[in-house]
Design a protein around this motif. Structure first.
Motif, PDB file in Angstrom:
ATOM      1  N   LYS A  96     -18.323 -45.050   8.710  1.00 23.79           N
ATOM      2  CA  LYS A  96     -17.728 -46.188   8.004  1.00 23.79           C
ATOM      3  C   LYS A  96     -18.790 -47.134   7.447  1.00 23.79           C
ATOM      4  O   LYS A  96     -18.491 -47.995   6.627  1.00 23.79           O
ATOM      5  CB  LYS A  96     -16.799 -46.977   8.934  1.00 23.79           C
ATOM      6  CG  LYS A  96     -15.644 -46.164   9.481  1.00 23.79           C
ATOM      7  CD  LYS A  96     -14.677 -45.817   8.405  1.00 23.79           C
ATOM      8  CE  LYS A  96     -13.504 -45.058   8.984  1.00 23.79           C
ATOM      9  NZ  LYS A  96     -12.741 -44.390   7.985  1.00 23.79           N
ATOM     10  N   THR A  97     -20.042 -46.993   7.880  1.00 23.10           N
ATOM     11  CA  THR A  97     -21.089 -47.911   7.445  1.00 23.10           C
ATOM     12  C   THR A  97     -21.985 -47.347   6.349  1.00 23.10           C
ATOM     13  O   THR A  97     -22.622 -48.096   5.637  1.00 23.10           O
ATOM     14  CB  THR A  97     -21.972 -48.325   8.633  1.00 23.10           C
ATOM     15  OG1 THR A  97     -22.527 -47.150   9.232  1.00 23.10           O
ATOM     16  CG2 THR A  97     -21.166 -49.102   9.655  1.00 23.10           C
ATOM     17  N   ARG A  98     -22.040 -46.029   6.208  1.00 20.84           N
ATOM     18  CA  ARG A  98     -22.815 -45.363   5.156  1.00 20.84           C
ATOM     19  C   ARG A  98     -22.060 -44.101   4.784  1.00 20.84           C
ATOM     20  O   ARG A  98     -21.908 -43.206   5.596  1.00 20.84           O
ATOM     21  CB  ARG A  98     -24.207 -44.993   5.637  1.00 20.84           C
ATOM     22  CG  ARG A  98     -25.091 -46.179   5.929  1.00 20.84           C
ATOM     23  CD  ARG A  98     -26.411 -45.736   6.483  1.00 20.84           C
ATOM     24  NE  ARG A  98     -27.432 -46.654   6.855  1.00 20.84           N
ATOM     25  CZ  ARG A  98     -27.515 -47.955   6.736  1.00 20.84           C
ATOM     26  NH1 ARG A  98     -26.563 -48.597   6.196  1.00 20.84           N
ATOM     27  NH2 ARG A  98     -28.546 -48.642   7.143  1.00 20.84           N
ATOM     28  N   TYR A  99     -21.624 -44.027   3.523  1.00 24.77           N
ATOM     29  CA  TYR A  99     -20.824 -42.852   3.165  1.00 24.77           C
ATOM     30  C   TYR A  99     -20.841 -42.588   1.662  1.00 24.77           C
ATOM     31  O   TYR A  99     -21.072 -43.481   0.855  1.00 24.77           O
ATOM     32  CB  TYR A  99     -19.382 -42.997   3.651  1.00 24.77           C
ATOM     33  CG  TYR A  99     -18.632 -44.188   3.097  1.00 24.77           C
ATOM     34  CD1 TYR A  99     -17.906 -44.095   1.918  1.00 24.77           C
ATOM     35  CD2 TYR A  99     -18.633 -45.402   3.778  1.00 24.77           C
ATOM     36  CE1 TYR A  99     -17.208 -45.178   1.422  1.00 24.77           C
ATOM     37  CE2 TYR A  99     -17.941 -46.487   3.283  1.00 24.77           C
ATOM     38  CZ  TYR A  99     -17.227 -46.371   2.110  1.00 24.77           C
ATOM     39  OH  TYR A  99     -16.547 -47.449   1.617  1.00 24.77           O
ATOM     40  N   TYR A 100     -20.598 -41.330   1.323  1.00 27.52           N
ATOM     41  CA  TYR A 100     -20.381 -40.908  -0.054  1.00 27.52           C
ATOM     42  C   TYR A 100     -18.890 -40.993  -0.346  1.00 27.52           C
ATOM     43  O   TYR A 100     -18.063 -40.852   0.557  1.00 27.52           O
ATOM     44  CB  TYR A 100     -20.853 -39.460  -0.261  1.00 27.52           C
ATOM     45  CG  TYR A 100     -22.339 -39.294  -0.131  1.00 27.52           C
ATOM     46  CD1 TYR A 100     -23.173 -39.547  -1.208  1.00 27.52           C
ATOM     47  CD2 TYR A 100     -22.902 -38.892   1.080  1.00 27.52           C
ATOM     48  CE1 TYR A 100     -24.538 -39.401  -1.089  1.00 27.52           C
ATOM     49  CE2 TYR A 100     -24.276 -38.745   1.206  1.00 27.52           C
ATOM     50  CZ  TYR A 100     -25.083 -39.008   0.120  1.00 27.52           C
ATOM     51  OH  TYR A 100     -26.438 -38.874   0.242  1.00 27.52           O
ATOM     52  N   PHE A 101     -18.546 -41.201  -1.610  1.00 25.24           N
ATOM     53  CA  PHE A 101     -17.127 -41.262  -1.969  1.00 25.24           C
ATOM     54  C   PHE A 101     -16.899 -40.638  -3.341  1.00 25.24           C
ATOM     55  O   PHE A 101     -17.806 -40.537  -4.159  1.00 25.24           O
ATOM     56  CB  PHE A 101     -16.596 -42.702  -1.938  1.00 25.24           C
ATOM     57  CG  PHE A 101     -17.281 -43.639  -2.893  1.00 25.24           C
ATOM     58  CD1 PHE A 101     -16.878 -43.750  -4.216  1.00 25.24           C
ATOM     59  CD2 PHE A 101     -18.335 -44.434  -2.468  1.00 25.24           C
ATOM     60  CE1 PHE A 101     -17.501 -44.610  -5.092  1.00 25.24           C
ATOM     61  CE2 PHE A 101     -18.965 -45.305  -3.338  1.00 25.24           C
ATOM     62  CZ  PHE A 101     -18.553 -45.392  -4.646  1.00 25.24           C
ATOM     63  N   ALA A 102     -15.656 -40.218  -3.548  1.00 28.82           N
ATOM     64  CA  ALA A 102     -15.193 -39.731  -4.849  1.00 28.82           C
ATOM     65  C   ALA A 102     -14.117 -40.693  -5.328  1.00 28.82           C
ATOM     66  O   ALA A 102     -13.348 -41.227  -4.524  1.00 28.82           O
ATOM     67  CB  ALA A 102     -14.630 -38.328  -4.722  1.00 28.82           C
ATOM     68  N   GLU A 103     -14.089 -40.930  -6.629  1.00 28.05           N
ATOM     69  CA  GLU A 103     -13.165 -41.920  -7.200  1.00 28.05           C
ATOM     70  C   GLU A 103     -12.493 -41.347  -8.439  1.00 28.05           C
ATOM     71  O   GLU A 103     -13.117 -40.652  -9.227  1.00 28.05           O
ATOM     72  CB  GLU A 103     -13.954 -43.179  -7.567  1.00 28.05           C
ATOM     73  CG  GLU A 103     -13.168 -44.210  -8.320  1.00 28.05           C
ATOM     74  CD  GLU A 103     -14.018 -45.399  -8.740  1.00 28.05           C
ATOM     75  OE1 GLU A 103     -14.588 -46.068  -7.860  1.00 28.05           O
ATOM     76  OE2 GLU A 103     -14.127 -45.635  -9.958  1.00 28.05           O
ATOM     77  N   VAL A 104     -11.219 -41.661  -8.598  1.00 28.83           N
ATOM     78  CA  VAL A 104     -10.469 -41.390  -9.819  1.00 28.83           C
ATOM     79  C   VAL A 104     -10.049 -42.738 -10.368  1.00 28.83           C
ATOM     80  O   VAL A 104      -9.525 -43.572  -9.627  1.00 28.83           O
ATOM     81  CB  VAL A 104      -9.237 -40.501  -9.536  1.00 28.83           C
ATOM     82  CG1 VAL A 104      -8.420 -40.306 -10.794  1.00 28.83           C
ATOM     83  CG2 VAL A 104      -9.658 -39.172  -8.956  1.00 28.83           C
ATOM     84  N   PHE A 105     -10.296 -42.982 -11.665  1.00 32.52           N
ATOM     85  CA  PHE A 105      -9.983 -44.296 -12.228  1.00 32.52           C
ATOM     86  C   PHE A 105      -9.220 -44.171 -13.542  1.00 32.52           C
ATOM     87  O   PHE A 105      -9.316 -43.172 -14.246  1.00 32.52           O
ATOM     88  CB  PHE A 105     -11.246 -45.143 -12.420  1.00 32.52           C
ATOM     89  CG  PHE A 105     -12.199 -44.641 -13.477  1.00 32.52           C
ATOM     90  CD1 PHE A 105     -12.097 -45.085 -14.793  1.00 32.52           C
ATOM     91  CD2 PHE A 105     -13.199 -43.743 -13.159  1.00 32.52           C
ATOM     92  CE1 PHE A 105     -12.973 -44.633 -15.761  1.00 32.52           C
ATOM     93  CE2 PHE A 105     -14.084 -43.284 -14.119  1.00 32.52           C
ATOM     94  CZ  PHE A 105     -13.972 -43.736 -15.424  1.00 32.52           C
ATOM     95  N   GLY A 106      -8.475 -45.199 -13.840  1.00 35.29           N
ATOM     96  CA  GLY A 106      -7.850 -45.368 -15.146  1.00 35.29           C
ATOM     97  C   GLY A 106      -8.594 -46.463 -15.878  1.00 35.29           C
ATOM     98  O   GLY A 106      -9.333 -47.238 -15.270  1.00 35.29           O
ATOM     99  N   SER A 107      -8.415 -46.552 -17.168  1.00 29.84           N
ATOM    100  CA  SER A 107      -9.114 -47.577 -17.936  1.00 29.84           C
ATOM    101  C   SER A 107      -8.231 -48.095 -19.063  1.00 29.84           C
ATOM    102  O   SER A 107      -7.671 -47.317 -19.838  1.00 29.84           O
ATOM    103  CB  SER A 107     -10.405 -47.009 -18.530  1.00 29.84           C
ATOM    104  OG  SER A 107     -11.065 -47.993 -19.306  1.00 29.84           O
TER     105      SER A 107
END
Length: 188
Positions: free
Chosen positions: A98-109
């Motif tokens: 929870k203090t250091r992590y990679y993430f993937a994101e899906v976004f709208g614009s």
């Protein structure tokens, strides 16, 4: 010696568990993108709400009134000038920490700005070329990858790189949209 080593391992794992539980209890975070502010005089603010099961949702708001970008637009180096952007997003943490992590994101614009084109006008048999400036708005979607780390249970440093495409008004808006940044944040 073995007992001391085992005690140290248990103590560090306990301290790490305490730090992770302190972070997990904080569900909100505000961030500012320092890379955009320094390089392109763009204000970029983000709010993120942490949910269960490694998911989070948020919104990113950008506003640009850069003198350099405006000069490039006026001098003809680019035919569109992005002014604002609203990016709702959903993230999933790829690492278990929870203090250091990679993430993937899906976004709208939802984005908009100015568009410049050269048009030909007929004036009594004589053709003249003029520059016409109009506004554009468009919708797009994309994806990002990033890395986030926390310091002192609350302060965040985030690196983010992602791209997407506009859909609706591509004759005036930029074809590609990007989310690139170095963000500093506070989690509470």
């Amino acid at each position: 010696m073995k007992k001391i080593l085992i005690a140290l391992l248990l103590l560090t794992s306990y301290a790490n568990a305490q730090e992770e539980s302190a972070i997990s209890s904080k569900k909100n975070e505000f961030r500012i993108d320092v890379l955009s502010a320094v390089l392109s005089s763009k204000i970029s603010l983000s709010y993120e709400r942490f949910l269960e099961n490694d998911f989070s949702v948020g919104i990113n708001i950008n506003y640009s009134d850069s003198k350099k970008l405006t000069e490039d637009f006026e001098d003809g180096y680019t035919n569109n000038l992005a002014k604002y952007e609203f990016n709702p997003y959903v993230r999933y943490a790829l690492s278990k920490s929870k203090t250091r992590y990679y993430f993937a994101e899906v976004f709208g614009s939802y984005n908009g700005g100015d568009f410049k084109e050269i048009i030909r006008e007929e004036n009594g048999g004589t053709a003249i070329y003029t520059t016409k400036i109009s506004n554009y708005t468009d919708f797009g979607a994309g994806a990002c990858l990033g890395y986030k780390m926390y310091f002192n249970d609350s302060f965040a440093l985030e690196l983010l790189v992602g791209f997407g495409y506009n859909f609706a008004n591509t004759d005036k808006s930029p074809d590609k949209i990007s989310r690139v940044g170095i963000n500093l944040g506070y989690r509470f």
